[in-house]
Design a protein around this motif. Structure first.
Motif, PDB file in Angstrom:
ATOM      1  N   CYS A  26     -16.483 100.468  65.335  1.00 58.57           N
ATOM      2  CA  CYS A  26     -15.329  99.568  65.378  1.00 58.57           C
ATOM      3  C   CYS A  26     -15.107  99.108  66.800  1.00 58.57           C
ATOM      4  N   ALA A  27     -15.529  99.932  67.748  1.00 56.68           N
ATOM      5  CA  ALA A  27     -15.130  99.733  69.139  1.00 56.68           C
ATOM      6  C   ALA A  27     -15.728  98.524  69.810  1.00 56.68           C
ATOM      7  N   GLY A  28     -16.841  98.024  69.396  1.00 60.06           N
ATOM      8  CA  GLY A  28     -17.381  96.887  70.117  1.00 60.06           C
ATOM      9  C   GLY A  28     -18.613  96.331  69.469  1.00 60.06           C
ATOM     10  N   GLY A  29     -19.287  95.463  70.178  1.00 60.21           N
ATOM     11  CA  GLY A  29     -20.468  94.817  69.632  1.00 60.21           C
ATOM     12  C   GLY A  29     -21.722  95.515  70.087  1.00 60.21           C
ATOM     13  N   GLY A  30     -22.840  94.923  69.770  1.00 59.12           N
ATOM     14  CA  GLY A  30     -24.113  95.428  70.243  1.00 59.12           C
ATOM     15  C   GLY A  30     -24.369  96.833  69.763  1.00 59.12           C
ATOM     16  N   LEU A 143     -12.133  91.061  68.451  1.00 59.82           N
ATOM     17  CA  LEU A 143     -12.598  89.986  69.326  1.00 59.82           C
ATOM     18  C   LEU A 143     -12.006  88.631  68.970  1.00 59.82           C
ATOM     19  N   GLU A 144     -11.977  88.293  67.669  1.00 62.62           N
ATOM     20  CA  GLU A 144     -11.535  86.967  67.241  1.00 62.62           C
ATOM     21  C   GLU A 144     -10.060  86.918  66.866  1.00 62.62           C
ATOM     22  N   GLY A 145      -9.339  88.043  66.996  1.00 59.47           N
ATOM     23  CA  GLY A 145      -7.910  88.036  66.713  1.00 59.47           C
ATOM     24  C   GLY A 145      -7.555  88.711  65.401  1.00 59.47           C
ATOM     25  N   TRP A 146      -6.788  88.018  64.552  1.00 58.41           N
ATOM     26  CA  TRP A 146      -6.155  88.616  63.372  1.00 58.41           C
ATOM     27  C   TRP A 146      -6.441  87.814  62.114  1.00 58.41           C
ATOM     28  N   THR A 147      -6.340  88.488  60.963  1.00 52.73           N
ATOM     29  CA  THR A 147      -6.502  87.819  59.672  1.00 52.73           C
ATOM     30  C   THR A 147      -5.685  88.529  58.607  1.00 52.73           C
ATOM     31  N   ASP A 148      -5.226  87.767  57.609  1.00 52.61           N
ATOM     32  CA  ASP A 148      -4.554  88.391  56.461  1.00 52.61           C
ATOM     33  C   ASP A 148      -5.513  88.544  55.285  1.00 52.61           C
ATOM     34  N   GLY A 192     -19.736  97.256  74.898  1.00 47.77           N
ATOM     35  CA  GLY A 192     -18.895  96.400  74.082  1.00 47.77           C
ATOM     36  C   GLY A 192     -19.172  94.928  74.314  1.00 47.77           C
ATOM     37  N   PHE A 193     -18.290  94.083  73.802  1.00 44.17           N
ATOM     38  CA  PHE A 193     -18.482  92.642  73.855  1.00 44.17           C
ATOM     39  C   PHE A 193     -18.507  92.096  75.277  1.00 44.17           C
ATOM     40  N   GLU A 194     -17.840  92.776  76.193  1.00 42.20           N
ATOM     41  CA  GLU A 194     -17.782  92.306  77.574  1.00 42.20           C
ATOM     42  C   GLU A 194     -18.672  93.129  78.493  1.00 42.20           C
ATOM     43  N   HIS A 239     -11.557 100.872  75.609  1.00 43.41           N
ATOM     44  CA  HIS A 239     -12.742 100.871  76.471  1.00 43.41           C
ATOM     45  C   HIS A 239     -12.778  99.666  77.395  1.00 43.41           C
ATOM     46  N   GLY A 240     -11.663  98.904  77.446  1.00 41.48           N
ATOM     47  CA  GLY A 240     -11.572  97.801  78.380  1.00 41.48           C
ATOM     48  C   GLY A 240     -12.012  96.465  77.829  1.00 41.48           C
ATOM     49  N   GLY A 241     -12.139  96.351  76.516  1.00 40.04           N
ATOM     50  CA  GLY A 241     -12.544  95.088  75.910  1.00 40.04           C
ATOM     51  C   GLY A 241     -12.146  95.042  74.447  1.00 40.04           C
ATOM     52  N   PRO A 242     -12.375  93.890  73.791  1.00 39.38           N
ATOM     53  CA  PRO A 242     -12.003  93.739  72.380  1.00 39.38           C
ATOM     54  C   PRO A 242     -12.820  94.636  71.465  1.00 39.38           C
ATOM     55  N   THR A 243     -12.293  94.856  70.274  1.00 35.27           N
ATOM     56  CA  THR A 243     -12.923  95.713  69.275  1.00 35.27           C
ATOM     57  C   THR A 243     -13.527  94.853  68.164  1.00 35.27           C
TER      58      THR A 243
END
Length: 279
Positions: A26-30, A143-148, A192-194, A239-243
Motif C-alpha cells: 500500500c505504501a508506494g509504487g515500484g 498518489l491520485e487523491g480520493w474516490t468514492d 515509493g513514488f518519489e 515514508h515521505g511520499g504518497p501511498t
C-alpha cells in the motif's frame, strides 16, 4: 491492552510469504507493498459508507457494529443546540458515523486529487458532543487523491467511514489497546513514488475496515467484495511520499494513535477530501 500473539499472525504471514502472496505494498509504487500486500480482509456486511451508486459496496450495505458502515447520527443526548460536532463534516458524513462510536480519526485531504492530508482524533462525550483529543498531524494519502468508488490499482484512497479494529507491525507493540499482531511479514523494502525508501513503513499499522473482515490480523487477505475492489488499506508510518491507497502519518503519531484507539469506544476513521467530507 489486547495483544494478538505473534505465533498466530506469524504462521499466517509465513504461509502467505511461502506462496508469494505478500507482495511488497500500500505504501508506494515500484518495489513497495502493493495495497499493503493485499493484507486486509473486508467488513462482513460491506466496505464502508458512501459507496458509489451501482458499485459492489453499495450493494452490500454496511455494518454498524463492525464500524465500516453507514452508522447513524449522534446519540439524542448529544444533539442539543450546544452539542459540538466535528468541524468540516457535513450532515451526510456525520450520519455515517455509528451511534455507538465515540472515537473518530478524521483524515481530511486538501482536495479530490491531492495526496496531502491532515489527521485529528476526536472523541464524543454523550452530553457535550465531539472534541479533538490530539493536535493536527500531517499525513499522506494515495498518489491520485480520493474516490468514492475505489478499485484495485486506481491509486486513490476510498472516501467513507470505516471501523478500526485491528493493528500490527514489524516492531513490538508500543501499547496498543487494539489487538496487535507483530511479525517480520510487516517488513517492506524498495522505494515509493518519489524515490523515497519504504523501509519501516509498516513498523506500526492500523487496518482500515475497507473490504476486510474485522477481528483478524491486518495480514489476513480475505476480501469479501472481491479483489477488484482493492484492499490492504492501512494507516501506517509515513515514508515521505504518497501511498497506493493507505493513509500515512509520522512514526511518533502512529505510536500515539495506537495508544489512543480504544475498542470500547468503537473507533472509526472518517476519511476523504475536504469537499466530500463537508457533504
Amino acid at each position: 491492552m489486547s495483544v494478538r500473539t505473534v505465533r498466530g499472525g506469524s504462521r499466517l504471514a509465513a504461509a502467505l510469504l511461502a506462496t508469494g502472496l505478500l507482495l511488497t505494498g500500500c505504501a508506494g509504487g515500484g518495489d513497495g507493498v502493493r495495497d499493503a500486500g493485499r493484507a486486509e480482509t473486508a467488513d462482513k456486511a460491506g466496505t464502508g459508507s458512501r459507496p458509489a451508486s451501482g458499485s459492489a459496496a453499495s450493494a452490500n450495505g454496511a455494518d454498524k457494529g463492525g464500524g465500516a458502515g453507514t452508522g447513524g447520527s449522534a446519540p439524542l443526548e448529544a444533539r442539543g443546540a450546544d452539542a459540538r460536532e466535528i468541524p468540516g463534516l457535513g450532515p451526510e458524513t456525520r450520519a455515517q458515523i455509528p451511534d455507538d462510536s465515540r472515537q473518530a480519526v478524521v483524515v481530511t485531504g486538501i482536495n479530490r486529487d491531492s495526496n496531502l492530508a491532515s489527521v485529528v482524533v476526536h472523541e464524543r462525550d454523550p452530553v457535550s458532543g465531539w472534541a479533538p483529543v490530539t493536535d493536527t498531524w500531517p499525513a499522506h494519502n494515495a498518489l491520485e487523491g480520493w474516490t468514492d468508488d475505489h478499485n484495485q490499482g486506481d491509486l486513490r484512497s476510498p472516501i467513507g467511514v470505516y471501523g478500526l479494529t485491528d493493528a500490527g507491525g514489524r516492531l513490538a507493540d508500543p501499547g496498543s489497546r487494539l489487538p496487535y499482531d507483530q511479525g517480520p511479514a510487516f517488513s517492506v523494502s524498495g522505494t515509493g513514488f518519489e524515490g523515497e525508501p519504504l523501509e519501516g513503513s509498516f513498523d506500526y499499522v492500523v487496518a482500515i475496515n475497507y473490504n476486510r473482515v474485522p477481528g483478524t490480523t491486518p495480514l489476513d487477505w480475505t476480501r469479501p467484495l472481491g479483489d477488484d475492489k482493492g484492499g490492504g488499506i492501512w494507516i501506517h508510518v509515513d515514508h515521505g511520499g504518497p501511498t497506493q491507497a493507505c493513509v500515512s502519518v509520522p512514526v511518533d503519531r502512529m505510536k500515539e494513535l495506537l495508544r489512543t484507539l480504544d475498542p470500547a469506544k468503537k473507533p472509526v476513521v472518517v476519511m476523504g477530501d475536504a469537499d466530500s467530507l463537508a457533504l
